[in-house]
Motif scaffolding. Structure first.
Motif, PDB file in Angstrom:
ATOM      1  N   GLU A  39       0.831  -1.210   0.000  1.00 62.52           N
ATOM      2  CA  GLU A  39       0.000   0.000   0.000  1.00 62.52           C
ATOM      3  C   GLU A  39       0.863   1.256   0.000  1.00 62.52           C
ATOM      4  OE1 GLU A  39      -2.615  -0.298   3.306  1.00 62.52           O
ATOM      5  OE2 GLU A  39      -3.726  -2.011   2.495  1.00 62.52           O
ATOM      6  N   GLY A  40       1.984   1.174  -0.726  1.00 65.85           N
ATOM      7  CA  GLY A  40       2.867   2.321  -0.844  1.00 65.85           C
ATOM      8  C   GLY A  40       3.777   2.560   0.330  1.00 65.85           C
ATOM      9  N   LYS A  41       3.711   1.700   1.349  1.00 64.84           N
ATOM     10  CA  LYS A  41       4.538   1.854   2.536  1.00 64.84           C
ATOM     11  C   LYS A  41       5.582   0.742   2.602  1.00 64.84           C
ATOM     12  CE  LYS A  41       0.851   4.023   5.257  1.00 64.84           C
ATOM     13  NZ  LYS A  41       0.044   3.958   6.502  1.00 64.84           N
ATOM     14  N   THR A  42       6.806   1.146   2.930  1.00 61.49           N
ATOM     15  CA  THR A  42       7.896   0.183   3.063  1.00 61.49           C
ATOM     16  C   THR A  42       7.992  -0.276   4.515  1.00 61.49           C
ATOM     17  OG1 THR A  42       9.131   1.271   1.288  1.00 61.49           O
ATOM     18  CG2 THR A  42      10.367  -0.200   2.730  1.00 61.49           C
ATOM     19  N   SER A  43       8.040  -1.577   4.701  1.00 63.62           N
ATOM     20  CA  SER A  43       8.114  -2.127   6.060  1.00 63.62           C
ATOM     21  C   SER A  43       8.896  -3.429   6.033  1.00 63.62           C
ATOM     22  CB  SER A  43       6.713  -2.369   6.629  1.00 63.62           C
ATOM     23  OG  SER A  43       5.983  -3.275   5.801  1.00 63.62           O
ATOM     24  N   LYS A  44       9.372  -3.814   7.210  1.00 65.27           N
ATOM     25  CA  LYS A  44      10.123  -5.068   7.347  1.00 65.27           C
ATOM     26  C   LYS A  44       9.220  -6.107   8.008  1.00 65.27           C
ATOM     27  CE  LYS A  44      14.459  -4.933   8.347  1.00 65.27           C
ATOM     28  NZ  LYS A  44      15.765  -4.811   9.041  1.00 65.27           N
ATOM     29  N   ILE A  45       9.047  -7.249   7.355  1.00 70.58           N
ATOM     30  CA  ILE A  45       8.192  -8.305   7.890  1.00 70.58           C
ATOM     31  C   ILE A  45       8.942  -9.628   7.866  1.00 70.58           C
ATOM     32  CG2 ILE A  45       6.107  -7.134   7.065  1.00 70.58           C
ATOM     33  CD1 ILE A  45       5.962  -9.261   4.848  1.00 70.58           C
ATOM     34  N   ALA A  46       8.384 -10.625   8.518  1.00 67.18           N
ATOM     35  CA  ALA A  46       8.978 -11.963   8.493  1.00 67.18           C
ATOM     36  C   ALA A  46       8.802 -12.575   7.111  1.00 67.18           C
ATOM     37  CB  ALA A  46       8.326 -12.844   9.559  1.00 67.18           C
ATOM     38  N   ALA A  47       9.816 -13.279   6.652  1.00 71.23           N
ATOM     39  CA  ALA A  47       9.752 -13.895   5.328  1.00 71.23           C
ATOM     40  C   ALA A  47       8.615 -14.909   5.235  1.00 71.23           C
ATOM     41  CB  ALA A  47      11.084 -14.564   5.007  1.00 71.23           C
ATOM     42  N   ALA A  48       8.255 -15.511   6.359  1.00 69.01           N
ATOM     43  CA  ALA A  48       7.168 -16.486   6.357  1.00 69.01           C
ATOM     44  C   ALA A  48       5.812 -15.837   6.115  1.00 69.01           C
ATOM     45  CB  ALA A  48       7.151 -17.250   7.681  1.00 69.01           C
ATOM     46  N   ASP A  49       5.701 -14.514   6.314  1.00 69.69           N
ATOM     47  CA  ASP A  49       4.433 -13.812   6.133  1.00 69.69           C
ATOM     48  C   ASP A  49       4.247 -13.280   4.714  1.00 69.69           C
ATOM     49  OD1 ASP A  49       3.843 -14.253   8.782  1.00 69.69           O
ATOM     50  OD2 ASP A  49       4.724 -12.360   9.450  1.00 69.69           O
ATOM     51  N   ALA A  98       3.274 -13.027   0.861  1.00 67.85           N
ATOM     52  CA  ALA A  98       2.180 -13.562   0.064  1.00 67.85           C
ATOM     53  C   ALA A  98       2.437 -13.264  -1.404  1.00 67.85           C
ATOM     54  CB  ALA A  98       0.843 -12.958   0.506  1.00 67.85           C
ATOM     55  N   VAL A  99       1.823 -14.053  -2.258  1.00 62.77           N
ATOM     56  CA  VAL A  99       1.968 -13.831  -3.694  1.00 62.77           C
ATOM     57  C   VAL A  99       1.433 -12.439  -4.044  1.00 62.77           C
ATOM     58  CG1 VAL A  99       1.262 -14.616  -5.984  1.00 62.77           C
ATOM     59  CG2 VAL A  99       1.793 -16.285  -4.189  1.00 62.77           C
ATOM     60  N   GLY A 100       2.230 -11.687  -4.783  1.00 64.20           N
ATOM     61  CA  GLY A 100       1.851 -10.331  -5.152  1.00 64.20           C
ATOM     62  C   GLY A 100       2.563  -9.262  -4.360  1.00 64.20           C
ATOM     63  N   ASP A 101       3.207  -9.635  -3.261  1.00 64.40           N
ATOM     64  CA  ASP A 101       3.976  -8.651  -2.480  1.00 64.40           C
ATOM     65  C   ASP A 101       5.181  -8.176  -3.276  1.00 64.40           C
ATOM     66  OD1 ASP A 101       2.364  -8.607  -0.275  1.00 64.40           O
ATOM     67  OD2 ASP A 101       3.501 -10.101   0.855  1.00 64.40           O
ATOM     68  N   VAL A 102       5.507  -6.896  -3.111  1.00 64.28           N
ATOM     69  CA  VAL A 102       6.681  -6.312  -3.749  1.00 64.28           C
ATOM     70  C   VAL A 102       7.806  -6.281  -2.723  1.00 64.28           C
ATOM     71  CG1 VAL A 102       7.653  -4.276  -4.867  1.00 64.28           C
ATOM     72  CG2 VAL A 102       5.271  -4.926  -5.305  1.00 64.28           C
ATOM     73  N   VAL A 103       8.934  -6.890  -3.057  1.00 65.63           N
ATOM     74  CA  VAL A 103      10.057  -7.042  -2.127  1.00 65.63           C
ATOM     75  C   VAL A 103      11.250  -6.260  -2.651  1.00 65.63           C
ATOM     76  CG1 VAL A 103      11.602  -8.678  -0.977  1.00 65.63           C
ATOM     77  CG2 VAL A 103       9.227  -9.316  -1.436  1.00 65.63           C
ATOM     78  N   MET A 104      11.924  -5.569  -1.739  1.00 63.44           N
ATOM     79  CA  MET A 104      13.131  -4.822  -2.061  1.00 63.44           C
ATOM     80  C   MET A 104      14.351  -5.702  -1.779  1.00 63.44           C
ATOM     81  SD  MET A 104      11.795  -1.917  -2.961  1.00 63.44           S
ATOM     82  CE  MET A 104      13.249  -0.867  -3.012  1.00 63.44           C
ATOM     83  N   LEU A 105      15.255  -5.807  -2.741  1.00 66.39           N
ATOM     84  CA  LEU A 105      16.463  -6.601  -2.599  1.00 66.39           C
ATOM     85  C   LEU A 105      17.688  -5.701  -2.723  1.00 66.39           C
ATOM     86  CD1 LEU A 105      15.513  -9.666  -4.847  1.00 66.39           C
ATOM     87  CD2 LEU A 105      15.404  -9.534  -2.350  1.00 66.39           C
ATOM     88  N   HIS A 106      18.663  -5.909  -1.823  1.00 63.68           N
ATOM     89  CA  HIS A 106      19.896  -5.132  -1.842  1.00 63.68           C
ATOM     90  C   HIS A 106      21.087  -6.086  -1.726  1.00 63.68           C
ATOM     91  CE1 HIS A 106      17.722  -1.302  -1.426  1.00 63.68           C
ATOM     92  NE2 HIS A 106      16.931  -1.961  -0.579  1.00 63.68           N
ATOM     93  N   VAL A 107      22.275  -5.538  -1.923  1.00 66.58           N
ATOM     94  CA  VAL A 107      23.489  -6.353  -1.846  1.00 66.58           C
ATOM     95  C   VAL A 107      23.575  -7.040  -0.485  1.00 66.58           C
ATOM     96  CG1 VAL A 107      26.004  -6.326  -1.929  1.00 66.58           C
ATOM     97  CG2 VAL A 107      24.700  -4.860  -3.453  1.00 66.58           C
ATOM     98  N   GLY A 108      23.851  -8.335  -0.503  1.00 73.44           N
ATOM     99  CA  GLY A 108      23.979  -9.100   0.730  1.00 73.44           C
ATOM    100  C   GLY A 108      22.690  -9.737   1.183  1.00 73.44           C
ATOM    101  N   ASN A 109      21.553  -9.364   0.585  1.00 71.59           N
ATOM    102  CA  ASN A 109      20.267  -9.955   0.970  1.00 71.59           C
ATOM    103  C   ASN A 109      20.131 -11.368   0.412  1.00 71.59           C
ATOM    104  OD1 ASN A 109      18.322  -6.871   0.682  1.00 71.59           O
ATOM    105  ND2 ASN A 109      19.537  -7.663   2.375  1.00 71.59           N
ATOM    106  N   LYS A 110      19.334 -12.160   1.100  1.00 77.01           N
ATOM    107  CA  LYS A 110      18.937 -13.470   0.598  1.00 77.01           C
ATOM    108  C   LYS A 110      17.506 -13.360   0.081  1.00 77.01           C
ATOM    109  CE  LYS A 110      21.738 -15.607   4.210  1.00 77.01           C
ATOM    110  NZ  LYS A 110      21.693 -16.368   5.465  1.00 77.01           N
ATOM    111  N   VAL A 111      17.258 -13.911  -1.056  1.00 68.63           N
ATOM    112  CA  VAL A 111      15.932 -13.808  -1.658  1.00 68.63           C
ATOM    113  C   VAL A 111      14.952 -14.646  -0.835  1.00 68.63           C
ATOM    114  CG1 VAL A 111      14.585 -14.130  -3.758  1.00 68.63           C
ATOM    115  CG2 VAL A 111      17.008 -13.516  -3.911  1.00 68.63           C
ATOM    116  N   PRO A 112      13.863 -14.031  -0.320  1.00 65.34           N
ATOM    117  CA  PRO A 112      12.952 -14.743   0.583  1.00 65.34           C
ATOM    118  C   PRO A 112      11.909 -15.598  -0.110  1.00 65.34           C
ATOM    119  CG  PRO A 112      12.273 -12.468   0.372  1.00 65.34           C
ATOM    120  CD  PRO A 112      13.531 -12.598  -0.430  1.00 65.34           C
ATOM    121  N   ALA A 113      11.734 -15.436  -1.424  1.00 62.82           N
ATOM    122  CA  ALA A 113      10.738 -16.208  -2.166  1.00 62.82           C
ATOM    123  C   ALA A 113      11.097 -16.143  -3.643  1.00 62.82           C
ATOM    124  CB  ALA A 113       9.335 -15.663  -1.923  1.00 62.82           C
TER     125      ALA A 113
END
Length: 222
Positions: free
Chosen positions: A17-27, A29-44
């Protein structure tokens, strides 16, 4: 597989909904937009929709590729694994940053399907185990036939025409004696000794088997 699953991140940065937040990878859902940066592990498993132009992924944990894979927005691969616009769960971001849409989560991801394949694999009996099982079944069938034969002969003939010759107790002793005699008590020892001798011969040529089952498996190789 547990060591591979440890590579999955516990948290990730998403845009909802236009807001950036940190959540558990287990939460996720399909359709979520995820930000990836250097050193990150892809959660899905995600489809890349935006990159810095130099984003790269290390897929060695999944595919064994030694070279890093460059991420693109356009799909150029013929398969899901080869597509450069797909970021696979458990892989590392080694350069740049990107934004992706989650397309698969949990057990539906490539990592999840690999995990299912490894945990649901049934251990098949080896050739020698199959032969031993067949031999034991044959012994059981012959034992039952012999015991029934003795019982039928005793009931139909001896007990009726020659009672003093064999009473009930003697008949039961004979049946139990035949059953015990048919049990192949020495078979486990014989099989173990045979495999041990083979393992000793293998040791003489600098081959050290980890278990006796390994010896039997190598014996099936032609």
């Amino acid at each position: 597989m547990n060591s591979i699953l440890d590579l999955i991140p516990s948290e990730c940065v998403v845009v909802r909904e236009g807001k950036t937040s940190k959540i558990a990878a287990a939460d996720l859902a399909v359709g979520d937009v995820v930000m990836l940066h250097v050193g990150n592990k892809v959660p899905a498993d995600m489809r890349i929709i935006e990159t810095s132009g130099d984003v790269r992924f290390d897929r060695a944990v999944l595919t064994g590729e030694s070279e890093e894979i460059e991420g693109h927005i356009d799909s150029l691969g013929e398969t899901f694994l080869e597509a450069p616009n797909v970021a696979l769960m458990g892989t590392h971001v080694t350069n740049g940053h990107a934004k992706g849409v989650v397309v698969l989560t949990g057990g539906r991801t490539v990592m999840g399907r690999i995990s299912k394949l490894t945990t649901t694999t049934k251990v098949k009996p080896t050739l020698i185990q199959q032969e031993i099982t067949r031999f034991v079944r044959l012994i059981i069938i012959l034992t039952v036939i012999l015991a029934l034969s003795i019982l039928i002969v005793w009931l139909a003939w001896l007990h009726r025409d020659h009672k003093p010759f064999m009473n009930v107790v003697a008949m039961l002793n004979n049946v139990m004696g035949c059953v015990v005699a048919f049990i192949p008590e020495g078979m486990p020892v014989a099989v173990t000794l045979t495999l041990s001798l083979v393992a000793r011969r293998m040791k003489d040529i600098s081959v050290l088997p980890k278990s006796l089952a390994t010896v039997e498996t190598l014996g099936c190789v032609t």
